[in-house]
Design a protein around this motif. Structure first.
Motif, mmCIF file in Angstrom:
data_model
loop_
_atom_site.group_PDB
_atom_site.id
_atom_site.type_symbol
_atom_site.label_atom_id
_atom_site.label_comp_id
_atom_site.label_asym_id
_atom_site.label_seq_id
_atom_site.Cartn_x
_atom_site.Cartn_y
_atom_site.Cartn_z
ATOM 1 N N ASN A 83 0.671 -1.431 0.189
ATOM 2 C CA ASN A 83 0.028 -0.438 0.502
ATOM 3 C C ASN A 83 0.822 1.799 -0.105
ATOM 4 O OD1 ASN A 83 0.920 0.257 2.665
ATOM 5 N ND2 ASN A 83 -0.985 -0.556 3.978
ATOM 6 N N ASN A 84 2.047 1.118 -0.779
ATOM 7 C CA ASN A 84 3.119 2.190 -0.567
ATOM 8 C C ASN A 84 3.123 3.296 -1.825
ATOM 9 O OD1 ASN A 84 4.039 0.155 -1.577
ATOM 10 N ND2 ASN A 84 5.829 1.617 -2.253
ATOM 11 N N LYS A 85 2.303 2.882 -3.031
ATOM 12 C CA LYS A 85 1.760 3.814 -4.272
ATOM 13 C C LYS A 85 1.063 4.903 -4.144
ATOM 14 C CE LYS A 85 -1.118 1.881 -6.843
ATOM 15 N NZ LYS A 85 -2.041 2.300 -7.221
ATOM 16 N N PRO A 86 1.416 6.042 -4.569
ATOM 17 C CA PRO A 86 0.053 7.042 -4.329
ATOM 18 C C PRO A 86 -0.709 6.099 -5.837
ATOM 19 C CG PRO A 86 1.698 7.353 -5.446
ATOM 20 C CD PRO A 86 2.836 6.475 -5.012
ATOM 21 N N ASN A 87 -2.047 7.003 -5.627
ATOM 22 C CA ASN A 87 -3.327 6.570 -6.602
ATOM 23 C C ASN A 87 -3.298 7.087 -7.930
ATOM 24 O OD1 ASN A 87 -4.516 6.086 -4.472
ATOM 25 N ND2 ASN A 87 -5.439 8.384 -4.079
ATOM 26 N N SER A 88 -1.746 7.753 -8.318
ATOM 27 C CA SER A 88 -1.807 8.282 -9.739
ATOM 28 C C SER A 88 -0.532 6.910 -10.561
ATOM 29 C CB SER A 88 -0.951 9.719 -9.773
ATOM 30 O OG SER A 88 0.331 10.031 -8.786
ATOM 31 N N GLN A 113 -9.192 12.362 -23.323
ATOM 32 C CA GLN A 113 -8.908 10.796 -23.358
ATOM 33 C C GLN A 113 -8.821 11.065 -21.802
ATOM 34 O OE1 GLN A 113 -6.477 8.948 -25.659
ATOM 35 N NE2 GLN A 113 -7.667 8.861 -27.389
ATOM 36 N N PHE A 114 -8.411 9.716 -20.163
ATOM 37 C CA PHE A 114 -7.811 9.487 -19.964
ATOM 38 C C PHE A 114 -7.931 8.011 -19.610
ATOM 39 C CE2 PHE A 114 -12.620 7.326 -19.473
ATOM 40 C CZ PHE A 114 -11.768 6.606 -18.713
ATOM 41 N N ARG A 115 -6.793 7.588 -19.147
ATOM 42 C CA ARG A 115 -6.433 6.284 -18.636
ATOM 43 C C ARG A 115 -7.275 5.115 -17.649
ATOM 44 N NH1 ARG A 115 -1.751 4.154 -19.766
ATOM 45 N NH2 ARG A 115 -1.099 6.321 -21.384
ATOM 46 N N GLU A 116 -7.046 4.790 -18.577
ATOM 47 C CA GLU A 116 -8.477 3.545 -17.249
ATOM 48 C C GLU A 116 -7.651 2.752 -17.228
ATOM 49 O OE1 GLU A 116 -12.838 1.720 -18.356
ATOM 50 O OE2 GLU A 116 -11.149 1.072 -20.156
ATOM 51 N N GLY A 117 -7.811 1.301 -15.862
ATOM 52 C CA GLY A 117 -7.291 0.305 -15.141
ATOM 53 C C GLY A 117 -5.764 0.740 -15.074
ATOM 54 N N CYS A 118 -5.026 1.881 -14.713
ATOM 55 C CA CYS A 118 -4.193 2.544 -14.166
ATOM 56 C C CYS A 118 -3.477 1.676 -12.860
ATOM 57 C CB CYS A 118 -2.956 3.082 -14.637
ATOM 58 S SG CYS A 118 -1.453 3.926 -13.856
ATOM 59 N N ASP A 119 -3.383 0.391 -12.698
ATOM 60 C CA ASP A 119 -3.305 -0.032 -10.956
ATOM 61 C C ASP A 119 -2.210 -0.870 -11.017
ATOM 62 O OD1 ASP A 119 -3.619 -0.587 -8.508
ATOM 63 O OD2 ASP A 119 -5.673 -1.386 -8.458
#
Length: 267
Positions: A188-193, A218-224
């Motif tokens: 859980n160490n990464k930022p949301n972006s 446009q927007f970026r989908e599924g970046c996790d």
């Protein structure tokens, strides 16, 4: 039911109880003018029950037996008396286990003891009929950081082995120490972006990269857990145009169209 008319001839006779049924039967009809009432055999009850009140004109009722001791279980029905056959519960479980649920209709089963013990202790005997296995502190070997003690038993001191580093992308192995090899847990160490690019090994420190920006509209989908893809925004209002990207959401900014054209033209 269970009677017939006796002596009908010169007089009307009288109703008399039939005597023709076998043992463990009950009458189901009258006998008319003869001692021949129909009968039916008393039913057999389930294990742990006996048939109470079957006879004469009653089929009786199955009732639970109460004759077993606290460390016995029923193995059959009691027939017509409160005397169901029983067997003794056997506390025949192995080291670190106890017999649970023996009684009533059940032989019970051996289950692992969970009574509290130090991390460096091992169970030495069975717990009998209770969750209370005796233990001794046998696992006293200290391992280096990044290792845990594997295979420590009553007769084996165990061996220090390296903690596995085999968790999936975005996970790390947590709490690998003592006698426990740890478990894969989400980082859980990464930022949301951002999105994870690897596992964290033995710490909550998975490597990650920032999500790339998309073109206007446009927007970026599924970046996790992956870089994701650019997808067209769908939030455009009537008579507006997109003037930027939506980041990670379908929410691109827009500007109203202005009808400021010269005479004879339209936008």
């Amino acid at each position: 039911i269970g009677k017939y008319r006796l002596g009908c001839g010169k007089t009307s006779g009288s109703c008399t109880s039939c005597t023709n049924k076998p043992d463990n039967h009950y009458y189901t009809s009258s006998g008319g003018l003869s001692n021949s009432c129909s009968s039916k055999a008393c039913e057999t009850c389930n294990k742990g029950e006996y048939l109470s009140g079957c006879g004469s004109t009653s089929s009786g009722t199955c009732v639970k037996c109460t004759n077993a001791d606290s460390k016995e279980y029923y193995t059959g029905d009691g027939g017509s008396t409160n005397s169901c056959p029983t067997s003794k519960c056997q506390a025949n479980c192995g080291v670190g286990k106890y017999k649970k649920g023996c009684g009533g209709l059940s032989y019970g089963s051996c289950v692992a003891c969970t009574n509290s013990k130090p991390n460096n202790a091992v169970y030495t005997k069975s717990g009998g009929f209770t969750n209370s296995c005796p233990f001794e502190q046998r696992c006293t070997t200290s391992c280096n950081p990044g290792q845990y003690l594997k295979g420590c038993t009553l007769n084996n001191p165990g061996t220090c082995v390296s903690c596995a580093k085999d968790c999936s992308v975005g996970f790390y192995r947590k709490s690998c120490r003592g006698l426990y090899g740890g478990a894969c847990t989400a980082c859980n160490n990464k930022p949301n972006s951002a999105f994870y690019t690897g596992d964290g090994g033995l710490s909550n420190n998975c490597p990650y990269r920032e999500c790339a920006s998309c073109p206007k509209g446009q927007f970026r989908e599924g970046c996790d857990k992956s870089p994701g893809i650019c997808v067209n925004c769908t939030n455009l209002k009537v008579n507006h145009y997109f003037n930027g990207s939506g980041g990670l959401k379908d929410n691109c900014p827009s500007t109203p169209c202005v009808a400021n054209c010269s005479i004879g033209k339209y936008r």
